[in-house]
Design an enzyme around this catalytic site. Structure first.
Site, PDB file in Angstrom:
ATOM      1  N   GLY A   1     -41.547 -13.378 -63.026  1.00  0.00           N
ATOM      2  CA  GLY A   1     -42.510 -13.657 -61.972  1.00  0.00           C
ATOM      3  C   GLY A   1     -43.365 -14.852 -62.344  1.00  0.00           C
ATOM      4  N   ASN A   2     -44.085 -15.352 -61.378  1.00  0.00           N
ATOM      5  CA  ASN A   2     -44.948 -16.518 -61.622  1.00  0.00           C
ATOM      6  C   ASN A   2     -46.026 -16.596 -60.557  1.00  0.00           C
ATOM      7  OD1 ASN A   2     -42.935 -17.916 -59.661  1.00  0.00           O
ATOM      8  ND2 ASN A   2     -41.723 -17.475 -61.516  1.00  0.00           N
TER       9      ASN A   2
ATOM     10  N   SER B   1     -43.056 -21.380 -67.969  1.00  0.00           N
ATOM     11  CA  SER B   1     -41.799 -20.663 -68.153  1.00  0.00           C
ATOM     12  C   SER B   1     -41.854 -19.830 -69.431  1.00  0.00           C
ATOM     13  CB  SER B   1     -40.678 -21.698 -68.235  1.00  0.00           C
ATOM     14  OG  SER B   1     -39.439 -21.074 -68.288  1.00  0.00           O
TER      15      SER B   1
ATOM     16  N   SER C   1     -39.531 -21.947 -63.842  1.00  0.00           N
ATOM     17  CA  SER C   1     -38.295 -22.467 -63.247  1.00  0.00           C
ATOM     18  C   SER C   1     -38.321 -22.399 -61.720  1.00  0.00           C
ATOM     19  CB  SER C   1     -37.091 -21.690 -63.788  1.00  0.00           C
ATOM     20  OG  SER C   1     -37.282 -20.303 -63.592  1.00  0.00           O
ATOM     21  N   GLU C   2     -39.282 -21.644 -61.163  1.00  0.00           N
ATOM     22  CA  GLU C   2     -39.415 -21.587 -59.700  1.00  0.00           C
ATOM     23  C   GLU C   2     -40.443 -22.593 -59.183  1.00  0.00           C
ATOM     24  OE1 GLU C   2     -37.317 -20.228 -57.997  1.00  0.00           O
ATOM     25  OE2 GLU C   2     -36.596 -18.386 -58.940  1.00  0.00           O
TER      26      GLU C   2
ATOM     27  N   HIS D   1     -45.044 -14.896 -57.044  1.00  0.00           N
ATOM     28  CA  HIS D   1     -43.637 -14.469 -57.011  1.00  0.00           C
ATOM     29  C   HIS D   1     -43.458 -13.351 -58.024  1.00  0.00           C
ATOM     30  CE1 HIS D   1     -39.401 -14.171 -57.356  1.00  0.00           C
ATOM     31  NE2 HIS D   1     -39.318 -14.817 -58.499  1.00  0.00           N
TER      32      HIS D   1
ATOM     33  N   HIS E   1     -40.951  -9.740 -59.415  1.00  0.00           N
ATOM     34  CA  HIS E   1     -39.757  -8.883 -59.385  1.00  0.00           C
ATOM     35  C   HIS E   1     -40.257  -7.431 -59.350  1.00  0.00           C
ATOM     36  CE1 HIS E   1     -37.238 -12.171 -61.668  1.00  0.00           C
ATOM     37  NE2 HIS E   1     -37.763 -12.600 -60.535  1.00  0.00           N
TER      38      HIS E   1
HETATM   39 ZN   LIG Z   1     -37.744 -14.576 -59.834  1.00  0.00          ZN
END
Ligand SMILES: [Zn+2]
Length: 221
Positions: free
Chosen positions: A28-29, A43, A73-74, A92, A94
């Protein structure tokens, strides 16, 4: 607000979402925009222990302005949303229930009126590999008129007009996903009709639903 404050706030939001179980390990981020800069988690950072130095400041084009660590990476997903929408923050995850539903449903329908805070039924963006422009484009489309979207076989994205709002929307989406899961275990969930949804929106506007109100203020109805 300074860069430092923005990095502090993003790190605190990441820790808070990890505490709530929405961010697990490094998955997640979180990002927040201030004018033409974006502070985003780096990251590979364990998000439950995210520190301000684990948050990198980039331009809207993605060039690193401040920080030592490579951004998530997103990053293109976050920057695409800042380019095309009024979002001030992006989360973001999961998260367990959101991700489970995103493995099965094409849309999270409205079974509870609180979902209208996200704009209605939550779309599931078609699967595309993490970190790709295809995923970023699919999420932008799924978010049209919404504050959150699910990512097929991947997770969730929530946006907001502030970092707090994006965090609240991510938490609300996960609550709704858990609700749908539990209700579905008992039977086919009954959906709110469009008429019932419109009625909720009218009532929420006229009564200021969701806002703290003093007892001595006049009511409209
Ligand atoms: Zn993801």
């Amino acid at each position: 607000m300074s860069h430092e404050r923005l990095r502090d706030d993003v790190a605190a939001a990441a820790r808070g979402l990890a505490h709530e179980g929405l961010l697990v390990g490094t998955a997640g981020n979180v990002s927040a925009r201030l004018d033409d800069l974006v502070a985003v988690t780096a990251s590979g950072v364990v998000l439950a222990g995210c520190r301000p130095e684990d948050v990198t400041v980039v331009s809207l084009a993605g060039a690193v302005v401040e920080g030592e660590l490579r951004p998530t990476s997103e990053l293109s997903l976050h920057l695409g949303l800042y380019a095309d929408t009024p979002a001030a923050a992006v989360v973001h995850t999961h998260a367990p229930y959101s991700t489970a539903l995103a493995c099965v449903l094409d849309e999270l329908p409205v079974v509870h009126y609180q979902q209208l805070l996200l704009g209605g039924a939550v779309r599931v963006a078609p699967y595309a590999r993490f970190g790709t422009p295809e995923l970023a484009a699919a999420v932008r489309t799924a978010l049209d008129g919404r504050q959150a979207a699910l990512l097929a076989n991947h997770g969730s994205v929530a946006v907001g007009g502030s970092l707090d709002a994006a965090v609240d929307n991510a938490l609300l989406l996960e609550w709704l996903a858990a609700l749908h899961h539990r209700a579905s275990a008992l039977g086919a969930p009954r959906l709110l009709t469009q008429e019932e949804q419109d009625d909720v929106i009218r009532a929420a506007i006229s009564t200021g639903y969701g806002t703290v109100q003093r007892l001595d203020t006049e009511e409209d109805e």
